[in-house]
Design an enzyme around this catalytic site. Structure first.
Site, PDB file in Angstrom:
ATOM      1  N   CYS A 134       0.847  -1.182   0.000  1.00 29.24           N
ATOM      2  CA  CYS A 134       0.000   0.000   0.000  1.00 29.24           C
ATOM      3  C   CYS A 134       0.888   1.239   0.000  1.00 29.24           C
ATOM      4  O   CYS A 134       1.986   1.227   0.532  1.00 29.24           O
ATOM      5  CB  CYS A 134      -0.944   0.105   1.190  1.00 29.24           C
ATOM      6  SG  CYS A 134      -2.026  -1.294   1.386  1.00 29.24           S
ATOM      7  N   ARG A 193       3.350  -0.100  -5.219  1.00 27.53           N
ATOM      8  CA  ARG A 193       3.214  -0.682  -3.883  1.00 27.53           C
ATOM      9  C   ARG A 193       1.913  -1.464  -3.699  1.00 27.53           C
ATOM     10  O   ARG A 193       1.710  -2.115  -2.672  1.00 27.53           O
ATOM     11  CB  ARG A 193       3.265   0.417  -2.821  1.00 27.53           C
ATOM     12  CG  ARG A 193       4.527   1.235  -2.844  1.00 27.53           C
ATOM     13  CD  ARG A 193       4.485   2.291  -1.776  1.00 27.53           C
ATOM     14  NE  ARG A 193       4.589   1.701  -0.473  1.00 27.53           N
ATOM     15  CZ  ARG A 193       5.722   1.468   0.171  1.00 27.53           C
ATOM     16  NH1 ARG A 193       6.865   1.807  -0.392  1.00 27.53           N
ATOM     17  NH2 ARG A 193       5.733   0.922   1.353  1.00 27.53           N
ATOM     18  N   ASN A 216      -1.137   2.221   5.868  1.00 27.24           N
ATOM     19  CA  ASN A 216      -0.338   1.156   5.267  1.00 27.24           C
ATOM     20  C   ASN A 216       0.195   0.305   6.408  1.00 27.24           C
ATOM     21  O   ASN A 216       0.914   0.811   7.273  1.00 27.24           O
ATOM     22  CB  ASN A 216       0.832   1.759   4.468  1.00 27.24           C
ATOM     23  CG  ASN A 216       1.830   0.704   4.036  1.00 27.24           C
ATOM     24  OD1 ASN A 216       1.486  -0.472   3.899  1.00 27.24           O
ATOM     25  ND2 ASN A 216       3.064   1.109   3.812  1.00 27.24           N
ATOM     26  N   GLY A 217      -0.144  -0.975   6.405  1.00 26.56           N
ATOM     27  CA  GLY A 217       0.340  -1.860   7.461  1.00 26.56           C
ATOM     28  C   GLY A 217      -0.735  -2.859   7.841  1.00 26.56           C
ATOM     29  O   GLY A 217      -1.741  -3.003   7.137  1.00 26.56           O
ATOM     30  N   GLU A 251      16.161 -17.808 -10.016  1.00 27.22           N
ATOM     31  CA  GLU A 251      15.753 -16.435 -10.325  1.00 27.22           C
ATOM     32  C   GLU A 251      15.031 -16.377 -11.682  1.00 27.22           C
ATOM     33  O   GLU A 251      14.029 -15.679 -11.835  1.00 27.22           O
ATOM     34  CB  GLU A 251      16.991 -15.521 -10.317  1.00 27.22           C
ATOM     35  CG  GLU A 251      16.754 -14.100 -10.793  1.00 27.22           C
ATOM     36  CD  GLU A 251      15.715 -13.328 -10.006  1.00 27.22           C
ATOM     37  OE1 GLU A 251      15.253 -13.808  -8.954  1.00 27.22           O
ATOM     38  OE2 GLU A 251      15.323 -12.247 -10.480  1.00 27.22           O
ATOM     39  N   LYS A 264      11.222 -15.009 -12.345  1.00 27.45           N
ATOM     40  CA  LYS A 264      10.886 -13.947 -13.308  1.00 27.45           C
ATOM     41  C   LYS A 264       9.740 -14.401 -14.195  1.00 27.45           C
ATOM     42  O   LYS A 264       8.775 -13.688 -14.409  1.00 27.45           O
ATOM     43  CB  LYS A 264      12.081 -13.610 -14.203  1.00 27.45           C
ATOM     44  CG  LYS A 264      13.157 -12.696 -13.761  1.00 27.45           C
ATOM     45  CD  LYS A 264      12.803 -11.373 -13.203  1.00 27.45           C
ATOM     46  CE  LYS A 264      12.202 -11.422 -11.866  1.00 27.45           C
ATOM     47  NZ  LYS A 264      12.947 -11.058 -10.698  1.00 27.45           N
ATOM     48  N   GLU A 316       6.307 -14.882 -12.146  1.00 29.70           N
ATOM     49  CA  GLU A 316       5.636 -13.736 -11.520  1.00 29.70           C
ATOM     50  C   GLU A 316       5.003 -12.792 -12.530  1.00 29.70           C
ATOM     51  O   GLU A 316       4.051 -12.099 -12.202  1.00 29.70           O
ATOM     52  CB  GLU A 316       6.551 -12.992 -10.543  1.00 29.70           C
ATOM     53  CG  GLU A 316       7.612 -12.122 -11.144  1.00 29.70           C
ATOM     54  CD  GLU A 316       8.464 -11.408 -10.094  1.00 29.70           C
ATOM     55  OE1 GLU A 316       7.921 -10.902  -9.101  1.00 29.70           O
ATOM     56  OE2 GLU A 316       9.686 -11.339 -10.285  1.00 29.70           O
ATOM     57  N   LYS A 336       5.428  -4.193  -5.188  1.00 31.86           N
ATOM     58  CA  LYS A 336       6.887  -4.096  -5.241  1.00 31.86           C
ATOM     59  C   LYS A 336       7.518  -4.206  -3.858  1.00 31.86           C
ATOM     60  O   LYS A 336       8.534  -4.859  -3.686  1.00 31.86           O
ATOM     61  CB  LYS A 336       7.245  -2.748  -5.873  1.00 31.86           C
ATOM     62  CG  LYS A 336       8.721  -2.487  -6.009  1.00 31.86           C
ATOM     63  CD  LYS A 336       9.265  -3.187  -7.210  1.00 31.86           C
ATOM     64  CE  LYS A 336      10.743  -2.982  -7.392  1.00 31.86           C
ATOM     65  NZ  LYS A 336      11.319  -4.085  -8.182  1.00 31.86           N
TER      66      LYS A 336
HETATM   67  C1  AGP Z   1      11.208 -10.010  -7.419  1.00 29.95           C
HETATM   68  O1  AGP Z   1      10.964  -9.882  -8.754  1.00 29.95           O
HETATM   69  C2  AGP Z   1      10.108  -9.781  -6.515  1.00 29.95           C
HETATM   70  N1  AGP Z   1       9.360  -8.652  -6.809  1.00 29.95           N
HETATM   71  C3  AGP Z   1      10.354 -10.083  -5.034  1.00 29.95           C
HETATM   72  O2  AGP Z   1      10.720 -11.422  -4.966  1.00 29.95           O
HETATM   73  C4  AGP Z   1      11.379  -9.249  -4.240  1.00 29.95           C
HETATM   74  O3  AGP Z   1      12.679  -9.515  -4.665  1.00 29.95           O
HETATM   75  C5  AGP Z   1      11.205  -9.569  -2.745  1.00 29.95           C
HETATM   76  O4  AGP Z   1       9.932  -9.183  -2.335  1.00 29.95           O
HETATM   77  C6  AGP Z   1      12.253  -8.912  -1.886  1.00 29.95           C
HETATM   78  O5  AGP Z   1      12.190  -7.521  -1.950  1.00 29.95           O
HETATM   79  P1  AGP Z   1      13.351  -6.613  -1.436  1.00 29.95           P
HETATM   80  O6  AGP Z   1      14.550  -6.899  -2.260  1.00 29.95           O
HETATM   81  O7  AGP Z   1      12.852  -5.227  -1.626  1.00 29.95           O
HETATM   82  O8  AGP Z   1      13.593  -6.955   0.002  1.00 29.95           O
END
Ligand code: AGP
Length: 600
Positions: free
Chosen positions: A2, A27, A98-99, A477, A481, A484, A595
């Site tokens: 959020c 967010r 937010n939380g 990884e 990608k 997701e 994100k």
């Molecule tokens: C990656 O593409 C993701 N969006 C997600 O796995 C991300 O790397 C994870 O939430 C960790 O986030 P951070 O690096 O901001 O801690």
């Protein structure tokens, strides 16, 4: 997750809020809303993205004070009732949050048994509690303070009391929140990017603090009501970096920025030919007997490559842990542990929980983050920047390669401090330049990769990436990608482990991408690819010059064996991107995600 924004003292409040929300949309993007107050007050909410909210705004929705929110649902499905802002006392109190409020049910049962609620969110309960405490104490400030003493959990709150349009009441615990200082007006936001068009002057708000934000001043207080003095800092964000420019999606822009990021790291982490990391960090690492790298998602995947680097260059044992698994139950630690937290956002709640625990135990820690003023950067013993520039696409790309490059700098510096020949002989600066060139060489194959994504992934429901050692780390990884953003169920698997069960999933046409950059295991991975091919898999090989075969689908430029993940991930990023475009999906904002994951 959020995003929240607020502004006071500016007649263009609506525009500032909407623009801020657009910047914070990464967010969370399942619903949004704003409250604006001038001569009249307006509450506008909508399911879906900010564009849908914008479409509902009529010209009269204007005022001098307002708050806004873009949501990633935690309690209650995405709906207009559950969208923020939430109100209490017939609309007098208006709140964005937010939380996650952990004791919302208790609060509801104990304090608000007679109240009527319209949605299912914990936030609606919070605003009702604040209203009740305000009515009992006779002051909004005191009412908020009393409510904060009852509420357990994480929050960044921005509250407006309709009867006091000269103040935004703000409070923070665990969720990110900044105060933006404008010329004659002030703002609040989850992230400086939201308000960077208005100001580059921001004030940190710490946990368990409240702020009374007025148009011309702000008062920070602790929960005892004592005033705290804190000056603004200058946010080093270039507003131009936040635009897509001519790119259709941020993700493609960010993939393309990776060579620049590699060169920037090579230049900023080196003085001449010498790698430069603060001596206090190296001292703490030298004193440790084991490194723990703790992270989530893509950052966790980068951590595995970090293990490979530290073990090779420093001769130090490394454990790589998932934050969400160890936040409340740390494994048996060595005598002198040193914790490293890679986190693009620096706000990930699961990772922060581990940091809180290491602080409690007095263990030294280092955050590697792309957001220097972030919570994890502030709270760890040390922090180092990733220098990747703002990453907006939910799928992390340049932050992953930046994390690996910075981990490599750190491993080289620590290895040299420990007198290890492998570190001294490793010409990392030169190699990072070669990586940058290699990435650019891969970009010349974009058309081929687009076609291959089509040939291999059209109408497919699942896929595998396999490899061994560093190629396995990249496979994890690569699979993340792909899944997701394209929603193809993808698994990154240790190539040799397939035959112990998972090979049962291989059927006619299953795409299996093999990553082969490690000379030690190349022939074994090729053997595993043959095993799946003879069971019907449609195999694709990403190999490296020197290890290639004529039939391989993509051959990467040759690079030092310690850094191959920096190149082998790039075609996987592009394949995921093109497969998603071919499915007509939103590359930058995949469903159900956000994100910055600020809930545990
Ligand atoms: C990656 O593409 C993701 N969006 C997600 O796995 C991300 O790397 C994870 O939430 C960790 O986030 P951070 O690096 O901001 O801690």
């Amino acid at each position: 997750m959020c995003g929240i924004v607020g502004v006071i003292g500016n007649p263009k409040a609506t525009n500032i809020l909407i623009h801020g929300l657009e910047r914070l949309e990464y967010r969370g993007y399942d619903s949004a809303g704003i409250y604006v107050q001038g001569e009249k007050s307006y509450l506008v909410k909508s399911v879906g993205r900010i564009a849908q909210l914008k479409a509902l705004l009529t010209p009269e929705v204007q005022g001098m004070i307002g708050i806004g929110h873009t949501r990633w649902a935690t309690h209650g499905k995405p709906s207009e009732e559950n969208a923020h802002p939430h109100t209490a006392d017939h609309g007098r109190f208006v709140l964005v949050h937010n939380g996650v409020i952990e004791n919302y049910q208790e609060i509801k049962d104990h304090y608000l048994a007679d109240d009527t609620f319209y949605g299912d969110t914990d936030t609606e309960i919070a605003v009702h509690l604040i209203a009740k405490m305000t009515l009992e104490s006779g002051s909004t400030e005191e009412g908020l303070r009393q409510a904060l003493k009852i509420i357990k959990g994480s929050y960044a709150f921005a509250l407006i009391d309709q009867e006091d349009p000269d103040t935004i009441y703000v409070a923070k615990n665990k969720s990110p929140l900044l105060l933006g200082v404008g010329a004659g007006y002030n703002m609040v936001c989850s992230d400086a990017m939201a308000m960077i068009n208005e100001t580059n002057q921001f004030v940190e708000i710490h946990d368990m603090e409240m702020v009374l934000v007025h148009a011309d001043r702000y008062e920070i207080k602790n929960l005892a009501g004592e005033i705290i003095r804190r000056l603004p800092f200058t946010a080093e964000i270039d507003a131009a970096d936040l635009e897509k420019g001519t790119y259709p999606f941020y993700m493609l822009k960010e993939i393309d920025e990776q060579p620049t990021v590699m060169r920037r790291i090579a230049s900023e982490y080196f003085a001449g030919e010498e790698v430069e990391v603060a001596p206090e960090i190296l001292e703490a690492m030298k004193e440790s007997d084991r490194i723990y790298i703790v992270a989530c998602g893509t950052s966790w995947h980068a951590g595995w490559v970090g293990k490979f680097l530290f073990e090779n260059l420093c001769d130090l044992p490394v454990e790589v842990l998932l934050s969400s698994e160890v936040g409340y139950r740390l494994p048996l630690l060595s005598q002198k542990p040193f914790f490293i937290f890679p986190s693009q956002s620096g706000e990930t709640a699961d990772t922060r929980q581990v940091l809180v625990e290491t602080k409690r135990l007095g263990i030294p820690s280092l955050t590697l983050t792309n957001v220097p003023g972030s919570t994890l950067a502030r709270e760890a013993t040390f922090s180092l920047p990733l220098l990747a520039g703002p990453e907006i696409a939910v799928a992390s790309t340049k932050a992953y390669t930046a994390q690996i490059a910075v981990l490599a700098c750190l491993a080289k510096a620590a290895g040299e401090a420990l007198g290890k020949a492998a570190a001294q002989d490793f010409d990392l600066k030169h190699q990072l330049g070669l990586v940058a060139n290699g990435m650019e060489e891969i970009f010349t194959e974009k058309d081929l990769l687009e076609q291959q994504a089509y040939n291999y992934l059209t109408d497919r429901r699942n896929a595998f990436y396999i490899g061994r050692g560093p190629d396995y780390y990249v496979s994890m990884e690569a699979a993340l990608k792909l899944k997701e953003i394209s929603y193809i169920q993808a698994e990154g698997f240790a190539a040799g482990e397939l035959k112990h069960g998972t090979i049962a999933l291989i059927e006619e046409g299953t795409p299996v991408f093999g990553v082969i950059t490690d000379a030690v295991t190349a022939s074994h991975t090729r053997g595993n690819l043959q095993e799946v091919e003879s069971r019907g898999a449609h195999t694709y090989v990403i190999s490296m010059k020197g290890l290639e075969k004529a039939e391989d689908n993509l051959v990467l430029p040759r690079i030092d064996p310690l850094l191959t993940p920096l190149l082998s991930v790039v075609p996987a990023q592009l394949i995921a991107y093109y497969a998603t475009i071919q499915r007509h999906l939103d590359v930058d904002k995949p469903r159900n995600l956000a994100k910055s994951v600020t809930v545990e």
